[in-house]
Design a protein around this motif. Structure first.
Motif, short mmCIF file in Angstrom:
data_model
loop_
_atom_site.label_atom_id
_atom_site.label_comp_id
_atom_site.label_asym_id
_atom_site.label_seq_id
_atom_site.Cartn_x
_atom_site.Cartn_y
_atom_site.Cartn_z
N SER A 187 -30.37 -27.96 24.93
CA SER A 187 -29.56 -28.50 24.22
C SER A 187 -30.19 -29.12 22.77
O SER A 187 -29.55 -29.09 21.68
N SER A 188 -31.21 -29.65 23.02
CA SER A 188 -32.23 -30.23 22.09
C SER A 188 -32.49 -29.07 20.94
O SER A 188 -32.57 -29.28 19.74
N ALA A 189 -32.97 -27.92 21.72
CA ALA A 189 -33.38 -26.87 20.77
C ALA A 189 -32.31 -26.31 20.01
O ALA A 189 -32.57 -26.10 18.64
N PHE A 190 -31.08 -26.32 20.55
CA PHE A 190 -29.94 -25.87 19.44
C PHE A 190 -29.45 -26.80 18.69
O PHE A 190 -29.23 -26.45 17.49
N ARG A 219 -34.38 -21.31 23.20
CA ARG A 219 -33.69 -22.14 24.23
C ARG A 219 -34.70 -22.64 25.21
O ARG A 219 -34.78 -23.14 25.97
N TRP A 220 -36.24 -22.38 24.78
CA TRP A 220 -36.93 -22.98 25.50
C TRP A 220 -37.37 -24.26 24.99
O TRP A 220 -37.16 -24.73 23.70
N ARG A 221 -37.87 -25.33 25.89
CA ARG A 221 -38.21 -26.76 25.21
C ARG A 221 -39.02 -26.70 24.14
O ARG A 221 -38.77 -27.58 23.03
N HIS A 222 -40.19 -26.02 24.07
CA HIS A 222 -41.22 -26.34 22.89
C HIS A 222 -41.71 -25.08 22.32
O HIS A 222 -42.29 -25.12 21.30
N GLY A 270 -44.43 -10.23 15.39
CA GLY A 270 -43.88 -10.86 16.69
C GLY A 270 -44.83 -12.34 16.82
O GLY A 270 -46.12 -12.20 16.62
N GLY A 271 -44.09 -13.33 17.03
CA GLY A 271 -44.76 -14.52 17.26
C GLY A 271 -44.35 -15.75 17.87
O GLY A 271 -43.24 -15.43 18.52
N LEU A 272 -44.99 -16.81 18.08
CA LEU A 272 -44.46 -17.95 18.76
C LEU A 272 -44.45 -19.16 17.80
O LEU A 272 -45.46 -19.46 17.11
N ARG A 273 -43.58 -20.02 18.05
CA ARG A 273 -43.43 -21.18 17.18
C ARG A 273 -43.67 -22.45 18.13
O ARG A 273 -42.74 -22.21 18.93
N VAL A 274 -44.50 -23.18 18.14
CA VAL A 274 -44.65 -24.43 19.23
C VAL A 274 -44.29 -25.51 18.35
O VAL A 274 -45.19 -26.16 17.41
N ARG A 275 -43.11 -26.32 18.77
CA ARG A 275 -42.84 -27.56 18.05
C ARG A 275 -43.74 -28.71 18.67
O ARG A 275 -44.11 -29.04 19.80
N ILE A 276 -44.24 -29.42 17.46
CA ILE A 276 -44.98 -30.56 17.67
C ILE A 276 -44.25 -31.89 17.77
O ILE A 276 -44.32 -32.84 18.21
N TRP A 280 -48.45 -23.31 9.90
CA TRP A 280 -47.80 -24.75 9.99
C TRP A 280 -46.34 -24.45 9.22
O TRP A 280 -46.20 -24.26 8.23
N GLN A 281 -45.40 -25.11 10.01
CA GLN A 281 -44.06 -25.46 9.08
C GLN A 281 -43.07 -26.52 9.42
O GLN A 281 -43.60 -27.44 10.44
N VAL A 282 -42.52 -27.09 8.43
CA VAL A 282 -41.90 -28.33 8.58
C VAL A 282 -40.37 -28.17 8.09
O VAL A 282 -40.08 -27.34 7.15
#
Length: 216
Positions: free
Chosen positions: A31-34, A124-127, A171-177, A212-214
């Motif tokens: 839900s927070s991801a969406f 849909r994954w948390r981080h 193809g990549g992965l973004r990790v929320r900080i 890095w992105q913001v």
């Protein structure tokens, strides 16, 4: 002594605990991801690229496909989310040390490009947000260090700038900080279609990147 009924009950219990654990990890974050990835979100970021190996197609060289030395590059990018799963954007980038691996000295070139970005992601994954990215663009290859005497390459490498279309896929992965900040890692392939007059001088590289992105 364990009976088949006891083993069956324990298996059901373990499976239930595993499902609850998966739900705990995935559901609260969805839900927070969406919310974070809603349509209209704008992201600004920077990527640092390393091309460990590649090839340069040079029509006047025999054979025309030459191994390339490793290259380094960087890119800025801007993405606009259409919905939680898709975004479009643009990116200027530069790649240095574009060099054919030939005998003797060789010209050193820079590849300067502008690309569009079409990205699909799964938020849909948390981080962690996996994504795939297609980036068609247009580029110019310009030498900034000429070939010295003894170069085994033809003079096509110093006969003007090569320019033309390029296509990249990652193809990549973004990790929320934090809710606004994230780091990203991606791997992909870049293929150029650059020419200079009737000559072809087009590199292709395997690429890995960190960035890095913001959210704006």
């Amino acid at each position: 002594m364990r009976t088949p009924h006891t083993r069956s009950s324990r298996t059901i219990r373990d499976a239930s605990l595993l499902l609850l654990l998966i739900a705990q990890i995935a559901t609260p974050g969805s839900s927070s991801a969406f919310a974070d990835e809603s349509g209209g979100r704008m992201d600004l970021g920077v990527l640092f690229r390393f091309m460990p190996t590649g090839w340069i197609r040079a029509s006047e060289h025999s054979p025309p496909d030459i191994r390339a030395l490793p290259a380094l590059g960087g890119a800025l990018f801007f993405d606009y989310s259409l919905n939680p799963f898709f975004s479009i954007g643009a990116s200027p980038e530069i790649t240095l040390n574009v060099i054919p691996k030939v005998q003797g000295s060789y010209p050193v070139s820079a590849l300067i490009a502008g690309s569009l970005r079409f990205k699909a992601q799964y938020p849909r994954w948390r981080h962690v947000v996996p994504y795939v990215l297609l980036a068609p663009g247009y580029s110019v290859i310009s030498s900034y260090e000429k070939a010295g005497p003894g170069c085994a390459c033809s003079d096509y490498v110093e006969n003007g700038d090569s320019h033309g279309f390029m296509l990249a896929g990652y193809g990549g992965l973004r990790v929320r900080i934090t809710p606004r900040h994230a780091v990203a890692a991606e791997m992909g392939y870049v293929h150029g279609f650059q020419t200079e007059g009737a000559r072809t001088y087009a590199p292709a590289y395997l690429s890995v990147a960190l960035g890095w992105q913001v959210a704006l």
